[in-house]
Motif scaffolding. Structure first.
Motif, short mmCIF file in Angstrom:
data_model
loop_
_atom_site.label_atom_id
_atom_site.label_comp_id
_atom_site.label_asym_id
_atom_site.label_seq_id
_atom_site.Cartn_x
_atom_site.Cartn_y
_atom_site.Cartn_z
N GLN A 183 -8.00 -3.00 0.30
CA GLN A 183 -7.46 -1.65 0.41
C GLN A 183 -6.90 -1.14 -0.92
N LEU A 199 0.84 -1.21 0.00
CA LEU A 199 0.00 0.00 0.00
C LEU A 199 0.87 1.26 0.00
N ASP A 228 -9.84 -0.11 -2.96
CA ASP A 228 -10.45 1.09 -2.40
C ASP A 228 -9.65 2.34 -2.77
N LYS A 229 -8.32 2.25 -2.69
CA LYS A 229 -7.46 3.42 -2.90
C LYS A 229 -6.96 3.55 -4.33
#
Length: 140
Positions: free
Chosen positions: A68, A40, A71-72
């Motif tokens: 994640q 990430l 999502d990002k």
């Protein structure tokens, strides 16, 4: 083939380093990290087209990392890897937006084809977004 940036996420350092070398030999820009948290972080630092993500890792596992990432960085395509025959995890990964799923150990050519297909899908999505912005800009 245009430039293709691959991030390999696997806690097994020997496997990860070998795969990075093999992908680089095939002219891909490949980098490796050992955890979901590192992945990430790396995604905020460098452009990545495709993530090759191990499902089973200590700390943040592959499924949570996938959540994640999507999502990002929703346009980044993710290929899930596992050394364990677990169809439940494969289905869950696909439902969360993974591009595909491979069992370890896999043939390098099989991974390469999946990475190229995932990259092509990402490029198509980016092109559609660009086209839509162009249409919206002409209307304004």
């Amino acid at each position: 083939m245009d430039e293709l940036n691959v991030l390999l996420v696997d806690d097994e350092s020997e496997f990860r380093e070998t795969l990075v070398k093999r992908l680089r030999k095939r002219k891909l820009n490949a980098i490796g990290v050992q955890s979901g948290e590192e992945a990430l972080e790396k995604l905020t630092e460098v452009p990545v087209d495709v993530v090759v993500l191990d499902v089973k890792m200590p700390g943040m596992d592959g499924i949570e990392t996938l959540r994640q990432i999507k999502d990002k960085h929703p346009l980044v395509e993710v290929i899930m890897l596992t050394g364990h025959a677990n169809m439940e995890v494969a289905i869950q990964g696909m439902e969360l937006g993974a591009f595909d799923y491979l069992m370890k150990p896999m043939e390098i050519d099989e991974l390469l084809y999946k990475v190229q297909d995932a990259h092509q899908k990402k490029n198509l999505h980016e092109q559609k977004i660009s086209d839509m912005r162009g249409i919206a800009g002409r209307r304004a």
